[in-house]
Structures are given as structure tokens and as C-alpha cells.
Design a protein around this motif. Structure first.
Motif, mmCIF file in Angstrom:
data_model
loop_
_atom_site.group_PDB
_atom_site.id
_atom_site.type_symbol
_atom_site.label_atom_id
_atom_site.label_comp_id
_atom_site.label_asym_id
_atom_site.label_seq_id
_atom_site.Cartn_x
_atom_site.Cartn_y
_atom_site.Cartn_z
ATOM 1 N N UNK A 151 0.835 -1.262 -0.096
ATOM 2 C CA UNK A 151 0.038 0.093 -0.058
ATOM 3 C C UNK A 151 0.885 1.189 -0.066
ATOM 4 N N UNK A 152 0.204 2.412 -0.466
ATOM 5 C CA UNK A 152 1.031 3.802 -0.463
ATOM 6 C C UNK A 152 1.781 3.881 0.873
ATOM 7 N N UNK A 153 1.294 3.674 2.069
ATOM 8 C CA UNK A 153 1.885 3.967 3.190
ATOM 9 C C UNK A 153 3.045 2.956 3.645
ATOM 10 N N UNK A 154 3.419 2.068 2.663
ATOM 11 C CA UNK A 154 4.612 1.176 2.746
ATOM 12 C C UNK A 154 5.602 1.324 1.797
ATOM 13 N N UNK A 155 5.151 2.039 0.526
ATOM 14 C CA UNK A 155 6.093 2.144 -0.697
ATOM 15 C C UNK A 155 6.852 3.393 -0.284
ATOM 16 N N UNK A 156 8.144 3.212 -0.320
ATOM 17 C CA UNK A 156 9.081 4.699 -0.110
ATOM 18 C C UNK A 156 9.219 5.219 -1.144
ATOM 19 N N UNK A 157 9.340 6.628 -0.927
ATOM 20 C CA UNK A 157 9.647 7.635 -1.863
ATOM 21 C C UNK A 157 11.054 8.355 -1.757
ATOM 22 N N UNK A 158 11.389 8.289 -0.268
ATOM 23 C CA UNK A 158 12.611 8.954 0.062
ATOM 24 C C UNK A 158 13.104 8.347 1.271
ATOM 25 N N UNK A 159 14.613 8.043 1.278
ATOM 26 C CA UNK A 159 15.069 7.405 2.711
ATOM 27 C C UNK A 159 16.290 8.012 2.973
ATOM 28 N N UNK A 184 16.233 -2.114 10.067
ATOM 29 C CA UNK A 184 16.862 -3.162 9.414
ATOM 30 C C UNK A 184 16.744 -3.102 7.989
ATOM 31 N N UNK A 185 18.014 -2.836 7.173
ATOM 32 C CA UNK A 185 17.905 -2.631 5.621
ATOM 33 C C UNK A 185 18.298 -4.089 5.265
ATOM 34 N N UNK A 186 17.391 -4.469 4.344
ATOM 35 C CA UNK A 186 17.338 -5.932 3.844
ATOM 36 C C UNK A 186 17.232 -5.816 2.453
ATOM 37 N N UNK A 187 17.554 -6.941 1.542
ATOM 38 C CA UNK A 187 17.345 -7.105 0.083
ATOM 39 C C UNK A 187 16.659 -8.666 0.117
ATOM 40 N N UNK A 188 15.322 -8.363 -0.697
ATOM 41 C CA UNK A 188 14.650 -9.417 -1.208
ATOM 42 C C UNK A 188 14.712 -9.504 -2.764
ATOM 43 N N UNK A 189 15.542 -10.198 -3.310
ATOM 44 C CA UNK A 189 15.646 -10.408 -4.694
ATOM 45 C C UNK A 189 14.755 -11.399 -5.383
ATOM 46 N N UNK A 190 13.985 -12.065 -4.596
ATOM 47 C CA UNK A 190 13.201 -13.381 -5.083
ATOM 48 C C UNK A 190 11.727 -12.872 -5.259
ATOM 49 N N UNK A 191 10.827 -13.720 -5.777
ATOM 50 C CA UNK A 191 9.659 -13.386 -6.204
ATOM 51 C C UNK A 191 8.726 -12.730 -5.054
ATOM 52 N N UNK A 192 9.121 -12.848 -3.803
ATOM 53 C CA UNK A 192 8.508 -12.171 -2.766
ATOM 54 C C UNK A 192 8.928 -10.812 -2.478
ATOM 55 N N UNK A 193 9.878 -10.427 -3.140
ATOM 56 C CA UNK A 193 10.464 -8.732 -2.891
ATOM 57 C C UNK A 193 9.668 -7.816 -3.549
ATOM 58 N N UNK A 194 10.078 -6.504 -3.263
ATOM 59 C CA UNK A 194 9.237 -5.415 -3.910
ATOM 60 C C UNK A 194 9.758 -5.080 -5.406
ATOM 61 N N UNK A 195 8.860 -4.172 -5.856
ATOM 62 C CA UNK A 195 9.481 -4.112 -7.444
ATOM 63 C C UNK A 195 10.663 -3.566 -7.352
ATOM 64 N N UNK A 196 11.306 -3.402 -8.575
ATOM 65 C CA UNK A 196 12.446 -2.752 -8.584
ATOM 66 C C UNK A 196 12.411 -1.208 -8.474
ATOM 67 N N UNK A 197 13.273 -0.406 -7.619
ATOM 68 C CA UNK A 197 13.181 1.024 -7.649
ATOM 69 C C UNK A 197 12.238 1.305 -6.651
ATOM 70 N N UNK A 199 11.649 0.413 -2.820
ATOM 71 C CA UNK A 199 11.649 -0.173 -1.568
ATOM 72 C C UNK A 199 10.483 -0.125 -0.648
ATOM 73 N N UNK A 200 10.249 -0.963 0.241
ATOM 74 C CA UNK A 200 9.102 -0.991 0.989
ATOM 75 C C UNK A 200 9.544 -1.162 2.390
ATOM 76 N N UNK A 201 8.568 -0.569 3.370
ATOM 77 C CA UNK A 201 8.797 -0.273 4.863
ATOM 78 C C UNK A 201 7.961 -1.251 5.468
ATOM 79 N N UNK A 202 8.353 -1.969 6.315
ATOM 80 C CA UNK A 202 7.429 -3.033 7.089
ATOM 81 C C UNK A 202 7.540 -2.901 8.296
ATOM 82 N N UNK A 203 6.548 -2.977 9.233
ATOM 83 C CA UNK A 203 6.531 -3.052 10.728
ATOM 84 C C UNK A 203 7.463 -4.170 11.081
ATOM 85 N N UNK A 204 8.203 -3.939 12.238
ATOM 86 C CA UNK A 204 8.948 -5.420 12.785
ATOM 87 C C UNK A 204 9.020 -5.275 14.128
#
Length: 231
Positions: A151-159, A184-197, A199-204
Motif C-alpha cells: 500500500x502507499x503508506x509502505x512504498x518508500x519515495x525517499x529514505x 533493518x535494511x534488507x534485500x529480497x531479490x526473490x519473487x516475494x520482494x518489492x518491485x525494482x526501484x 523499496x518497502x517499509x514494514x513494521x517489525x
């Protein structure tokens, strides 16, 4: 190496063909789900166990984090080899990355092997789930849910990394500060990851002060993460 494996199997006293109970073995598999999924191609900290029976050790497609020792072991995952492995992985292949102490109880081991003989064969995931040996959720174990439609509240435009924190701005226009040790900065390059370009922020964390920022690739992280505070 093949001779070493055969000699190692000879040293283990309980290597008869598995006569265990796959239903009990499914319960024993509880100890494995933190690291291994049953669904083919779903790799966690350990490789998927889908279709692994009679496959050469260290050769799962799409998994690259095997130890050199296991890749060079030269054996296949047959019943006696699997039994020996589950008894003591480090003893069988010194230097393995698998951080598992082994199963000393021969009955528990035979039960687990009987389960894995079914689950690790082609179509095995559907069989063990359909037979009630394990719950459906265990097929993917701890694999994350896809985040491509965040959702828009998770899709990052600037960090920005600013002082001892991060300022994270999302598509909904909100900007939130977080202490750097809670991000935590993470990379998910698999099919579960975010679209290229994107990044997504998720509560942890339970209190909302800890988050994971997930990038599609190292290049995305390098390009989208900025150093410096707003002017």
C-alpha cells in the motif's frame, strides 16, 4: 570423498532402511521449519527440501549458500545417507554450514526420514499436506508473503540517514523518523520482494518503533538510500 561418506555411514549404528512413522515424522519436522520449506524452489536460510530425495548434495537450483565441503561431498540424499546426516551433520561433513546438533534418538530419526522420503519426492508437498502429516503453512515454512502490492503508506519515495536515525517518506506523503538501530535494511531479490526501484517499509516490532526496509537489489539500496539531513 565418496569413500569417506561410505565409511562414515558404516560408523553409524542405526542405518537400516527407514521403517518409521511418517505421521510422527511430520511432527518431528517442526524442528526443521525455521530453516527449510517443503515447497520446491522456496529457499530460506536452508535450501528447499522439495524434490531433494536422490538429488546430489549441494545442488538445489537457486540456492548458493552451501559450504564448500558439502558441495564436494559427492553423495546423494538416499535413506541411509539422510539417516546418518540427521544423526550428526558436522560429524558426517566437517565444515558444513548447517547449525543443527543432530537427532540422537534412532526412532525419532527413522520417523523423520520416513516423512522426508515422502515429502522430498516429486509431488511430496501435496501428499504430506493432504495426508495431514503437516499443516499447510509448513509447506512454505517461514517464507515471507509477497510484498509487490504494498500500500502507499509502505512504498518508500525517499529514505535519508540523518544523524543517528533514518527519515522515511512514503507515497502517502507521510515522513517518519526512526532510530537507526531500530531499522533493518534488507534485500529480497526473490519473487516475494518489492518491485525494482520501490523499496518497502514494514513494521517489525510490537510498539511500532522498529521497521524493516526492503530493497529489491544492492543497486536499489545504493541508489535510493541517501546520507544527510534535510536542509
Amino acid at each position: 570423498m565418496r569413500y569417506y561418506i561410505l565409511f562414515a555411514i558404516f560408523l553409524f549404528p542405526n542405518l537400516a532402511a527407514a521403517e518409521g512413522d511418517p505421521m510422527r515424522g511430520g511432527q518431528a519436522f517442526r524442528a526443521c521449519v525455521a530453516c527449510h520449506a517443503l515447497e520446491p524452489g522456496v529457499h530460506l536460510s536452508g535450501p528447499s527440501l522439495g524434490n531433494f530425495i536422490n538429488r546430489a548434495a549441494g545442488t538445489a537450483d537457486g540456492y548458493s549458500r552451501y559450504s564448500p565441503e558439502l558441495k564436494a561431498a559427492g553423495f546423494e540424499w538416499t535413506t541411509p545417507v539422510l539417516n546418518a546426516w540427521l544423526e550428526d551433520p558436522e560429524r558426517m561433513v566437517p565444515g558444513t554450514y548447517m547449525s543443527f546438533r543432530g537427532i540422537s534418538d534412532p526412532q525419532v530419526r527413522e520417523d523423520l526420514v520416513a516423512f522426508l522420503e515422502i515429502a522430498g519426492a516429486r509431488g511430496g508437498t501435496e501428499k504430506v499436506v493432504g495426508s495431514g502429516f503437516v499443516p499447510t503453512a509448513w509447506a512454505r515454512a517461514g517464507a515471507p508473503d509477497p510484498i509487490g502490492n504494498a500500500l502507499p503508506d509502505s512504498r518508500i519515495t525517499l529514505i535519508r540517514h540523518c544523524g543517528d536515525g533514518y527519515l522515511i517518506k512514503t507515497e502517502d506523503g507521510a515522513e517518519r523518523p526512526y532510530w537507526e538501530k531500530n531499522v533493518r535494511l534488507k534485500i529480497d531479490s526473490t519473487e516475494t520482494g518489492p518491485p525494482a526501484g520501490v523499496p518497502v517499509v514494514l513494521g517489525a516490532g510490537m510498539r511500532g518503533d522498529r521497521v524493516s526496509v526492503i530493497f529489491r537489489s544492492v543497486s536499489d539500496l545504493s541508489r535510493l538510500l541517501m546520507e544527510g539531513c534535510p536542509q
